[in-house]
Design an enzyme around this catalytic site. Sequence first.
Site, PDB file in Angstrom:
ATOM      1  N   ASP A  13      29.237  26.114  18.515  1.00 35.82           N
ATOM      2  CA  ASP A  13      29.925  26.707  17.368  1.00 35.82           C
ATOM      3  C   ASP A  13      29.539  26.054  16.047  1.00 35.82           C
ATOM      4  O   ASP A  13      29.097  24.901  16.004  1.00 35.82           O
ATOM      5  CB  ASP A  13      31.434  26.537  17.532  1.00 35.82           C
ATOM      6  CG  ASP A  13      32.016  27.437  18.611  1.00 35.82           C
ATOM      7  OD1 ASP A  13      31.241  28.027  19.388  1.00 35.82           O
ATOM      8  OD2 ASP A  13      33.258  27.530  18.667  1.00 35.82           O
ATOM      9  N   ASP A  14      29.776  26.808  14.990  1.00 32.04           N
ATOM     10  CA  ASP A  14      29.828  26.326  13.595  1.00 32.04           C
ATOM     11  C   ASP A  14      28.471  26.184  12.907  1.00 32.04           C
ATOM     12  O   ASP A  14      28.430  25.907  11.713  1.00 32.04           O
ATOM     13  CB  ASP A  14      30.588  24.985  13.457  1.00 32.04           C
ATOM     14  CG  ASP A  14      32.055  25.096  13.833  1.00 32.04           C
ATOM     15  OD1 ASP A  14      32.487  26.191  14.228  1.00 32.04           O
ATOM     16  OD2 ASP A  14      32.773  24.082  13.754  1.00 32.04           O
ATOM     17  N   HIS A  42      31.323  33.885  14.348  1.00 33.61           N
ATOM     18  CA  HIS A  42      32.373  32.867  14.212  1.00 33.61           C
ATOM     19  C   HIS A  42      32.939  32.929  12.783  1.00 33.61           C
ATOM     20  O   HIS A  42      33.355  31.916  12.237  1.00 33.61           O
ATOM     21  CB  HIS A  42      31.786  31.501  14.531  1.00 33.61           C
ATOM     22  CG  HIS A  42      32.789  30.422  14.872  1.00 33.61           C
ATOM     23  ND1 HIS A  42      33.879  30.612  15.680  1.00 33.61           N
ATOM     24  CD2 HIS A  42      32.847  29.107  14.492  1.00 33.61           C
ATOM     25  CE1 HIS A  42      34.559  29.479  15.791  1.00 33.61           C
ATOM     26  NE2 HIS A  42      33.954  28.550  15.069  1.00 33.61           N
ATOM     27  N   HIS A  44      34.868  30.374   8.350  1.00 33.18           N
ATOM     28  CA  HIS A  44      35.645  29.555   9.280  1.00 33.18           C
ATOM     29  C   HIS A  44      37.111  29.366   8.897  1.00 33.18           C
ATOM     30  O   HIS A  44      37.668  28.264   9.019  1.00 33.18           O
ATOM     31  CB  HIS A  44      34.961  28.190   9.465  1.00 33.18           C
ATOM     32  CG  HIS A  44      35.242  27.540  10.790  1.00 33.18           C
ATOM     33  ND1 HIS A  44      36.363  26.766  11.019  1.00 33.18           N
ATOM     34  CD2 HIS A  44      34.583  27.551  11.965  1.00 33.18           C
ATOM     35  CE1 HIS A  44      36.346  26.312  12.255  1.00 33.18           C
ATOM     36  NE2 HIS A  44      35.276  26.797  12.858  1.00 33.18           N
ATOM     37  N   TYR A  82      39.052  27.839  15.478  1.00 36.09           N
ATOM     38  CA  TYR A  82      40.176  27.082  16.067  1.00 36.09           C
ATOM     39  C   TYR A  82      40.756  27.789  17.287  1.00 36.09           C
ATOM     40  O   TYR A  82      41.821  27.412  17.769  1.00 36.09           O
ATOM     41  CB  TYR A  82      41.291  26.850  15.023  1.00 36.09           C
ATOM     42  CG  TYR A  82      40.751  26.406  13.695  1.00 36.09           C
ATOM     43  CD1 TYR A  82      40.227  25.124  13.540  1.00 36.09           C
ATOM     44  CD2 TYR A  82      40.707  27.285  12.610  1.00 36.09           C
ATOM     45  CE1 TYR A  82      39.688  24.724  12.334  1.00 36.09           C
ATOM     46  CE2 TYR A  82      40.159  26.890  11.395  1.00 36.09           C
ATOM     47  CZ  TYR A  82      39.649  25.614  11.270  1.00 36.09           C
ATOM     48  OH  TYR A  82      39.098  25.222  10.080  1.00 36.09           O
ATOM     49  N   HIS A  97      29.784  21.831  19.555  1.00 39.40           N
ATOM     50  CA  HIS A  97      29.498  22.134  18.144  1.00 39.40           C
ATOM     51  C   HIS A  97      28.139  21.535  17.798  1.00 39.40           C
ATOM     52  O   HIS A  97      27.995  20.301  17.800  1.00 39.40           O
ATOM     53  CB  HIS A  97      30.591  21.558  17.241  1.00 39.40           C
ATOM     54  CG  HIS A  97      31.944  22.155  17.531  1.00 39.40           C
ATOM     55  ND1 HIS A  97      32.728  21.715  18.558  1.00 39.40           N
ATOM     56  CD2 HIS A  97      32.601  23.182  16.945  1.00 39.40           C
ATOM     57  CE1 HIS A  97      33.833  22.445  18.601  1.00 39.40           C
ATOM     58  NE2 HIS A  97      33.780  23.344  17.632  1.00 39.40           N
TER      59      HIS A  97
END
Length: 282
Positions: A95-96, A145, A149, A186, A236
């Site tokens: 992720d991210d 995603h 965020h 989250y 991540h």
Amino acid sequence: MNTGTGRVVASIILVVAAYGAAHHAPGTGTVQAAARQDPRTDPPAPPATPAPPTGPATPEARPTASRDASSGADATTGGRPVDCRRAKCVALTFDDGPGPYTGTLLRHLAAHHAHATFFVVGQNVAARPSVLRGIAAAGHEIGNHTWSHPDLTKLPMAAVRAQVARCDRAVRSAAGISPALVRPPYGALDTTVRAAVRRPLVLWSVDTLDWLHRDSARVARVAIKGARPGAVILFHDIHPTTVRAIPKVLKALSREGYTFVTVSRLFGGHPPRLVYGAPHQL
Ligand code: NI
């Protein structure tokens, strides 16, 4: 790992086990109710890579034939796509990003013929479009995603839609593909988010907590211990400690006979509307 975390992980594994029996049949195993995910299971901070200018998104023409992001090359056995009803499959998810260490991660994955799923943040895609193209070209799956965020449960429906749409546009603009899956930041979701997104919302069954413990050995240990056939493991790729942990994870799980597949492959191309959730969500 403290006992609280241990309990959460244990209960989530039970959910996975219960869910595994149903997840191969399209249309079954759909989770009807969803509540707010415990925010401790995802990093509290937004993505760490520099954000590009945040003016209004430029409208772009929809590609006439957008490639299905879920059907890219995947692990094969004798030329046939792997069948996760028979093989021991695990889905590594990152992720991210994309971020400064994503290129190194791609090399680690390629060295082990592993495929993974990248839930990318739109503004990081806009900052690193060539990295995004590299992810897609290597046959990994790209999931949405959001653009920047946020906790989607704190936004009105129109803003939720805009967050998802703007990330979609960034991915299409960089690589010409449309993400089939969404992971809410989250893991936060509610009925408004689900109504706004109308795509499979992918959570996870193993949380490495790699954003909290920047310790490669620990990240590798949690991932390896938590792996089960059908597991979705959360990492991540914006943290160098995570990327450094991956060769060990790939080696150990390969030895245990696992095949590393995308999330869509794990579900035979038919993910349920909500993939994995904490027990209180079921
Ligand atoms: Ni995230």
